[in-house]
Design an enzyme around this catalytic site. Sequence first.
Site, PDB file in Angstrom:
ATOM      1  N   ARG A 233       0.845  -1.187   0.000  1.00 33.76           N
ATOM      2  CA  ARG A 233       0.000   0.000   0.000  1.00 33.76           C
ATOM      3  C   ARG A 233       0.882   1.239   0.000  1.00 33.76           C
ATOM      4  NH1 ARG A 233      -3.196  -2.971  -1.487  1.00 33.76           N
ATOM      5  NH2 ARG A 233      -5.282  -3.467  -0.711  1.00 33.76           N
ATOM      6  N   ASP A 257       4.980  -0.198  -6.726  1.00 31.97           N
ATOM      7  CA  ASP A 257       3.768  -0.544  -7.470  1.00 31.97           C
ATOM      8  C   ASP A 257       2.567   0.203  -6.914  1.00 31.97           C
ATOM      9  OD1 ASP A 257       2.300  -2.089  -9.450  1.00 31.97           O
ATOM     10  OD2 ASP A 257       1.452  -3.207  -7.759  1.00 31.97           O
ATOM     11  N   GLU A 262      -2.421   7.645  -4.991  1.00 30.53           N
ATOM     12  CA  GLU A 262      -2.700   7.046  -6.300  1.00 30.53           C
ATOM     13  C   GLU A 262      -4.163   7.159  -6.724  1.00 30.53           C
ATOM     14  OE1 GLU A 262      -3.428   2.346  -5.774  1.00 30.53           O
ATOM     15  OE2 GLU A 262      -1.444   3.009  -5.147  1.00 30.53           O
ATOM     16  N   HIS A 294      -0.031  -0.187  -9.648  1.00 28.56           N
ATOM     17  CA  HIS A 294      -0.794  -1.104  -8.802  1.00 28.56           C
ATOM     18  C   HIS A 294      -1.212  -2.353  -9.587  1.00 28.56           C
ATOM     19  CE1 HIS A 294      -3.267  -1.001  -4.869  1.00 28.56           C
ATOM     20  NE2 HIS A 294      -3.051  -2.244  -5.215  1.00 28.56           N
TER      21      HIS A 294
END
Length: 332
Positions: A233, A257, A262, A294
């Site tokens: 996260r 990632d 985001e 992600h």
Amino acid sequence: MEILAFGVQADEKPLIEKAFHGHHRVRCLDVFLTEDTAPIAVGHTVVSSSVNADLGARVLRILADGGTRMIAQRSTGFNNIDLDVAERLGLTVARVSYYSPYSVAEFAWTLAMAVNRRIVRASNRTRDFDFRLDGLMGRDLRGRTVGVLGTGKIGEAFTRIAHGFGMRLLGWDIAPNPACVELGMAYVEKERLLAESDLISLHVPLLPSTRRLIDAAALKAMKDDAILVNSSRGGLIDTGALVGELRAGRFTGVGLDVYEAEAGLFFLDKSLEVVEDDTLARLVTFPNVVVTSHQAYYTVDAVGQIVDTTVRNVLDYAAGRRSENVLVPAAS
């Protein structure tokens, strides 16, 4: 009954439609569930959301007022959902408590290897027929130390791969994982793990206690030539502090990632727009940083399991059954 699914990716849509076939109708939307899009759900008893949906108090009230009674989130994480408000509104909430841990663990290693061996820079060069090796030197991982923050299912899968590389294993968690201990992992305090690890990978959930787990002090405690990977996260890292350390020339590489801001960016095409997030804009300019959107979970195996579990959650709700995936049960 027709289920309204928000934030459905193009690759995900046929899997969802196939899984619901013969049970309920499903309408897939590529827009994400937000305060602006929530009114679309009027008249739909069940709504399915993605991990970047906004399920705060205002959105939940819009859904409840429109007749929604059940939210089936297609992810393990649920930090985007105000569960207390959902309970007060009588909304049932379910998530996917388990899917392939290998998808995320393997992708975390993909990021680690990409920054270690300068894969992105090398690929960009060869596209221009520049075959020099200057600036592409990496390091052997065998014999070096890996620090795994969070050793649940995904952390364990990551550790097994590290063991295969022949690395020294350090772990940090609220309780040791016997499988990781059997592999030779030593559980230590976070400060020691940060100070001794050549590669650090994050695999903990985002909770109030873990928000910005990697803050300015934690970053300064790391080796100057460490590799940092986050496939969990975005809120686990203080990104502003990370940019400061990168500007100072620290770290061999950083693979991300996820990103703490985001929502409203990831999963969307922003290529023709001016991105106003100065921190992200600065972050992606560093040659030793790889940012992906992600996608660690995004394998046919993991998404298939997520979709199948989501269908079961909806069927359980319709039948009045409760499973381990239910975060907020049906109002009695």
